[in-house]
Design a protein around this motif. Structure first.
Motif, PDB file in Angstrom:
ATOM      1  N   GLY A 194       9.041 -12.238   2.599  1.00  0.00           N
ATOM      2  CA  GLY A 194       7.734 -11.886   2.082  1.00  0.00           C
ATOM      3  C   GLY A 194       7.559 -10.380   1.955  1.00  0.00           C
ATOM      4  O   GLY A 194       8.013  -9.618   2.812  1.00  0.00           O
ATOM      5  N   ILE A 195       6.927  -9.962   0.880  1.00  0.00           N
ATOM      6  CA  ILE A 195       6.636  -8.541   0.681  1.00  0.00           C
ATOM      7  C   ILE A 195       5.203  -8.382   0.185  1.00  0.00           C
ATOM      8  O   ILE A 195       4.624  -9.301  -0.403  1.00  0.00           O
ATOM      9  CB  ILE A 195       7.593  -7.863  -0.332  1.00  0.00           C
ATOM     10  CG1 ILE A 195       7.409  -8.467  -1.726  1.00  0.00           C
ATOM     11  CG2 ILE A 195       9.042  -7.960   0.124  1.00  0.00           C
ATOM     12  CD1 ILE A 195       8.084  -7.662  -2.837  1.00  0.00           C
ATOM     13  N   TYR A 196       4.628  -7.222   0.474  1.00  0.00           N
ATOM     14  CA  TYR A 196       3.374  -6.808  -0.140  1.00  0.00           C
ATOM     15  C   TYR A 196       3.673  -5.609  -1.031  1.00  0.00           C
ATOM     16  O   TYR A 196       4.559  -4.792  -0.717  1.00  0.00           O
ATOM     17  CB  TYR A 196       2.336  -6.378   0.898  1.00  0.00           C
ATOM     18  CG  TYR A 196       1.844  -7.450   1.836  1.00  0.00           C
ATOM     19  CD1 TYR A 196       2.082  -8.808   1.609  1.00  0.00           C
ATOM     20  CD2 TYR A 196       1.127  -7.094   2.981  1.00  0.00           C
ATOM     21  CE1 TYR A 196       1.617  -9.772   2.482  1.00  0.00           C
ATOM     22  CE2 TYR A 196       0.657  -8.057   3.858  1.00  0.00           C
ATOM     23  CZ  TYR A 196       0.908  -9.401   3.613  1.00  0.00           C
ATOM     24  OH  TYR A 196       0.449 -10.352   4.487  1.00  0.00           O
ATOM     25  N   ILE A 197       2.943  -5.480  -2.107  1.00  0.00           N
ATOM     26  CA  ILE A 197       3.028  -4.298  -2.956  1.00  0.00           C
ATOM     27  C   ILE A 197       2.057  -3.261  -2.402  1.00  0.00           C
ATOM     28  O   ILE A 197       0.855  -3.522  -2.274  1.00  0.00           O
ATOM     29  CB  ILE A 197       2.659  -4.629  -4.414  1.00  0.00           C
ATOM     30  CG1 ILE A 197       3.561  -5.747  -4.961  1.00  0.00           C
ATOM     31  CG2 ILE A 197       2.762  -3.376  -5.284  1.00  0.00           C
ATOM     32  CD1 ILE A 197       5.035  -5.423  -4.963  1.00  0.00           C
ATOM     33  N   SER A 204       9.428 -12.844  -2.028  1.00  0.00           N
ATOM     34  CA  SER A 204       8.179 -13.528  -2.337  1.00  0.00           C
ATOM     35  C   SER A 204       7.036 -12.520  -2.283  1.00  0.00           C
ATOM     36  O   SER A 204       6.763 -11.941  -1.222  1.00  0.00           O
ATOM     37  CB  SER A 204       7.925 -14.656  -1.324  1.00  0.00           C
ATOM     38  OG  SER A 204       6.649 -15.236  -1.507  1.00  0.00           O
ATOM     39  N   ILE A 205       6.388 -12.280  -3.415  1.00  0.00           N
ATOM     40  CA  ILE A 205       5.259 -11.356  -3.451  1.00  0.00           C
ATOM     41  C   ILE A 205       4.055 -12.089  -2.869  1.00  0.00           C
ATOM     42  O   ILE A 205       3.441 -12.933  -3.511  1.00  0.00           O
ATOM     43  CB  ILE A 205       4.975 -10.872  -4.885  1.00  0.00           C
ATOM     44  CG1 ILE A 205       6.196 -10.155  -5.459  1.00  0.00           C
ATOM     45  CG2 ILE A 205       3.754  -9.943  -4.890  1.00  0.00           C
ATOM     46  CD1 ILE A 205       6.050  -9.734  -6.917  1.00  0.00           C
ATOM     47  N   ASP A 206       3.739 -11.755  -1.625  1.00  0.00           N
ATOM     48  CA  ASP A 206       2.705 -12.483  -0.893  1.00  0.00           C
ATOM     49  C   ASP A 206       1.349 -11.790  -0.886  1.00  0.00           C
ATOM     50  O   ASP A 206       0.360 -12.377  -0.439  1.00  0.00           O
ATOM     51  CB  ASP A 206       3.153 -12.708   0.558  1.00  0.00           C
ATOM     52  CG  ASP A 206       4.318 -13.684   0.652  1.00  0.00           C
ATOM     53  OD1 ASP A 206       4.548 -14.430  -0.314  1.00  0.00           O
ATOM     54  OD2 ASP A 206       5.002 -13.681   1.694  1.00  0.00           O
ATOM     55  N   GLY A 207       1.293 -10.528  -1.349  1.00  0.00           N
ATOM     56  CA  GLY A 207       0.015  -9.845  -1.333  1.00  0.00           C
ATOM     57  C   GLY A 207       0.142  -8.370  -1.649  1.00  0.00           C
ATOM     58  O   GLY A 207       1.176  -7.904  -2.141  1.00  0.00           O
ATOM     59  N   LEU A 208      -0.928  -7.640  -1.357  1.00  0.00           N
ATOM     60  CA  LEU A 208      -0.983  -6.206  -1.600  1.00  0.00           C
ATOM     61  C   LEU A 208      -1.491  -5.503  -0.353  1.00  0.00           C
ATOM     62  O   LEU A 208      -2.212  -6.085   0.458  1.00  0.00           O
ATOM     63  CB  LEU A 208      -1.905  -5.880  -2.777  1.00  0.00           C
ATOM     64  CG  LEU A 208      -1.498  -6.435  -4.134  1.00  0.00           C
ATOM     65  CD1 LEU A 208      -2.120  -7.803  -4.370  1.00  0.00           C
ATOM     66  CD2 LEU A 208      -1.923  -5.500  -5.259  1.00  0.00           C
ATOM     67  N   MET A 209      -1.125  -4.240  -0.229  1.00  0.00           N
ATOM     68  CA  MET A 209      -1.487  -3.460   0.955  1.00  0.00           C
ATOM     69  C   MET A 209      -1.941  -2.071   0.526  1.00  0.00           C
ATOM     70  O   MET A 209      -1.433  -1.512  -0.459  1.00  0.00           O
ATOM     71  CB  MET A 209      -0.273  -3.343   1.882  1.00  0.00           C
ATOM     72  CG  MET A 209      -0.491  -2.454   3.099  1.00  0.00           C
ATOM     73  SD  MET A 209       0.046  -0.742   2.857  1.00  0.00           S
ATOM     74  CE  MET A 209       0.572  -0.320   4.522  1.00  0.00           C
ATOM     75  N   LEU A 218      -3.078 -14.707  -2.587  1.00  0.00           N
ATOM     76  CA  LEU A 218      -2.432 -13.420  -2.308  1.00  0.00           C
ATOM     77  C   LEU A 218      -3.193 -12.697  -1.202  1.00  0.00           C
ATOM     78  O   LEU A 218      -4.428 -12.635  -1.210  1.00  0.00           O
ATOM     79  CB  LEU A 218      -2.401 -12.552  -3.568  1.00  0.00           C
ATOM     80  CG  LEU A 218      -1.536 -13.074  -4.717  1.00  0.00           C
ATOM     81  CD1 LEU A 218      -1.755 -12.228  -5.970  1.00  0.00           C
ATOM     82  CD2 LEU A 218      -0.063 -13.083  -4.333  1.00  0.00           C
ATOM     83  N   GLU A 219      -2.446 -12.145  -0.264  1.00  0.00           N
ATOM     84  CA  GLU A 219      -3.038 -11.443   0.879  1.00  0.00           C
ATOM     85  C   GLU A 219      -3.563 -10.068   0.479  1.00  0.00           C
ATOM     86  O   GLU A 219      -3.065  -9.433  -0.463  1.00  0.00           O
ATOM     87  CB  GLU A 219      -1.987 -11.263   1.980  1.00  0.00           C
ATOM     88  CG  GLU A 219      -1.366 -12.550   2.484  1.00  0.00           C
ATOM     89  CD  GLU A 219      -2.145 -13.139   3.641  1.00  0.00           C
ATOM     90  OE1 GLU A 219      -3.156 -12.531   4.049  1.00  0.00           O
ATOM     91  OE2 GLU A 219      -1.725 -14.198   4.138  1.00  0.00           O
ATOM     92  N   LEU A 220      -4.567  -9.614   1.219  1.00  0.00           N
ATOM     93  CA  LEU A 220      -5.050  -8.242   1.113  1.00  0.00           C
ATOM     94  C   LEU A 220      -4.925  -7.605   2.489  1.00  0.00           C
ATOM     95  O   LEU A 220      -5.706  -7.898   3.394  1.00  0.00           O
ATOM     96  CB  LEU A 220      -6.507  -8.204   0.657  1.00  0.00           C
ATOM     97  CG  LEU A 220      -6.792  -8.569  -0.800  1.00  0.00           C
ATOM     98  CD1 LEU A 220      -8.302  -8.567  -1.054  1.00  0.00           C
ATOM     99  CD2 LEU A 220      -6.102  -7.603  -1.753  1.00  0.00           C
ATOM    100  N   ALA A 241     -10.560  -8.402   3.140  1.00  0.00           N
ATOM    101  CA  ALA A 241      -9.247  -8.313   3.798  1.00  0.00           C
ATOM    102  C   ALA A 241      -8.860  -9.660   4.393  1.00  0.00           C
ATOM    103  O   ALA A 241      -9.694 -10.370   4.959  1.00  0.00           O
ATOM    104  CB  ALA A 241      -9.277  -7.252   4.895  1.00  0.00           C
ATOM    105  N   THR A 242      -7.598  -9.994   4.270  1.00  0.00           N
ATOM    106  CA  THR A 242      -7.060 -11.180   4.940  1.00  0.00           C
ATOM    107  C   THR A 242      -6.146 -10.799   6.084  1.00  0.00           C
ATOM    108  O   THR A 242      -5.730 -11.648   6.868  1.00  0.00           O
ATOM    109  CB  THR A 242      -6.288 -12.070   3.953  1.00  0.00           C
ATOM    110  OG1 THR A 242      -5.160 -11.340   3.441  1.00  0.00           O
ATOM    111  CG2 THR A 242      -7.171 -12.521   2.805  1.00  0.00           C
ATOM    112  N   SER A 243      -5.812  -9.508   6.189  1.00  0.00           N
ATOM    113  CA  SER A 243      -4.956  -9.010   7.263  1.00  0.00           C
ATOM    114  C   SER A 243      -5.401  -7.591   7.594  1.00  0.00           C
ATOM    115  O   SER A 243      -5.520  -6.754   6.690  1.00  0.00           O
ATOM    116  CB  SER A 243      -3.485  -9.032   6.826  1.00  0.00           C
ATOM    117  OG  SER A 243      -2.617  -8.679   7.886  1.00  0.00           O
ATOM    118  N   VAL A 244      -5.691  -7.329   8.867  1.00  0.00           N
ATOM    119  CA  VAL A 244      -6.086  -5.985   9.283  1.00  0.00           C
ATOM    120  C   VAL A 244      -5.055  -5.454  10.268  1.00  0.00           C
ATOM    121  O   VAL A 244      -4.498  -6.197  11.067  1.00  0.00           O
ATOM    122  CB  VAL A 244      -7.496  -5.960   9.898  1.00  0.00           C
ATOM    123  CG1 VAL A 244      -8.541  -6.314   8.851  1.00  0.00           C
ATOM    124  CG2 VAL A 244      -7.607  -6.885  11.098  1.00  0.00           C
TER     125      VAL A 244
END
Length: 310
Positions: A198-201, A235-240, A272-274, A290-293
């Motif tokens: 998994g990766i975030y952009i 796997s593009i799982d979200g953005l950061m 997609l995660e934020l 946000a879905t992840s802090v």
């Protein structure tokens, strides 16, 4: 939002959001308990047994005084604040992940957090993550959240493994994506159960030169297209984003980016995660979606950068 030709409307939306908000919500928890030799206190989290405070010799003060950090209490407080923010914004319980940022912190601190139910940890340095991952239990999920040199991509993936390395949150170049993709492909050879990484952009939503990440708009779109087409093991799982202190419009920009990325990937934006929000602003980030802090000093205390393992 459809991509179209990445036209004027999208650019205007991003530009309008660059105006900083006049008010900035910032709150921090008390991270240092009492005098240097104060006895440890015990706090219970849910039904788990109480875990005592963790003491560490401060390397950042000339007096080398003992500093007590009550990780159990800090985690409980952060979780309570997260829960309150989720409820206040009519979001489902458990919809936001807490990533405990443990960079430069000793293993004992991470073990205390683990004993209090924490399973997601974030590290900024490849070597530090590799070392800690070998010491903590296998059910810990690791997020890499710092700048990753492309020549360290393969060693990191191979050392930590695809079962424990949950996400690289800081992908902002095709070169890094390709290095990670090749490393994952190699890891999947001769194994029955294939896994993607998994990766975030990472997006530079503030436009600051000191911040890493691609610019909102066309740069994000182009990078996502190339990775989705050329890196089948990612796997593009979200953005950061890191954002600028006091400018919570950065969170709005990341949400706009997510809409466009979802359009490119033909996915529901909510899939997609934020990853946004840190110790000083994670409640605002939750209000913004946000879905992840990523919370570090509020849990583990101030950091000592005198001996960083790169």
């Amino acid at each position: 939002m459809a991509m179209g030709g990445h036209g004027v409307a999208t650019y205007t939306a991003f530009a309008a959001l660059r105006t900083p908000f006049s008010a900035y919500y910032s709150s921090t928890l008390s991270r240092i308990l009492g005098p240097a030799l104060r006895p440890p206190l015990a706090f219970a989290v849910s039904s788990r047994p109480a875990i005592p405070s963790v003491f560490v010799m401060s390397a950042s003060t000339s007096s080398d005084a003992d500093i007590a950090v009550d990780i159990a209490s800090n985690i409980a407080s952060v979780r309570q604040r997260m829960g309150d923010a989720v409820a206040a914004n009519d979001r489902p319980p458990g919809s936001v992940r807490l990533v405990a940022v443990s960079k430069t912190k000793p293993l004992e601190f991470l073990q205390a957090a683990y004993e209090n139910g924490q399973r997601y940890f974030g590290e900024n340095y490849a070597q530090e993550l590799m070392t800690k991952a070998s010491e903590l239990p296998d059910d810990v999920s690791w997020h890499f959240i710092g700048p990753l040199q492309s020549n360290k991509a393969a060693p990191l993936v191979k050392a930590v493994g695809l079962n424990k390395l949950a996400c690289i949150e800081t992908v902002s170049t095709v070169k890094l994506a390709e290095k990670l993709n090749r490393a994952v492909e190699t890891m999947n050879k001769d194994v029955e159960e294939k896994k993607k990484l998994g990766i975030y952009i990472q997006v530079n939503t503030s436009g600051e030169e000191s911040k890493s990440g691609v610019s909102p708009g066309c740069e994000v779109a182009d990078l996502v297209k190339k990775i989705s087409e050329e890196c089948s093991w990612l796997s593009i799982d979200g953005l950061m984003t890191i954002g600028a202190p006091g400018d919570d419009s950065c969170f709005d920009i990341l949400r706009l980016c997510r809409d466009e990325v979802a359009s490119i990937l033909d996915r529901d934006p909510n899939d997609l995660e934020l990853s946004m929000g840190m110790s000083g602003d994670f409640e605002v980030a939750i209000a913004k979606g946000a879905t992840s802090v990523r919370v570090g000093s509020t849990i583990f205390g101030d950091r000592d950068y005198s001996n960083n393992p790169k």
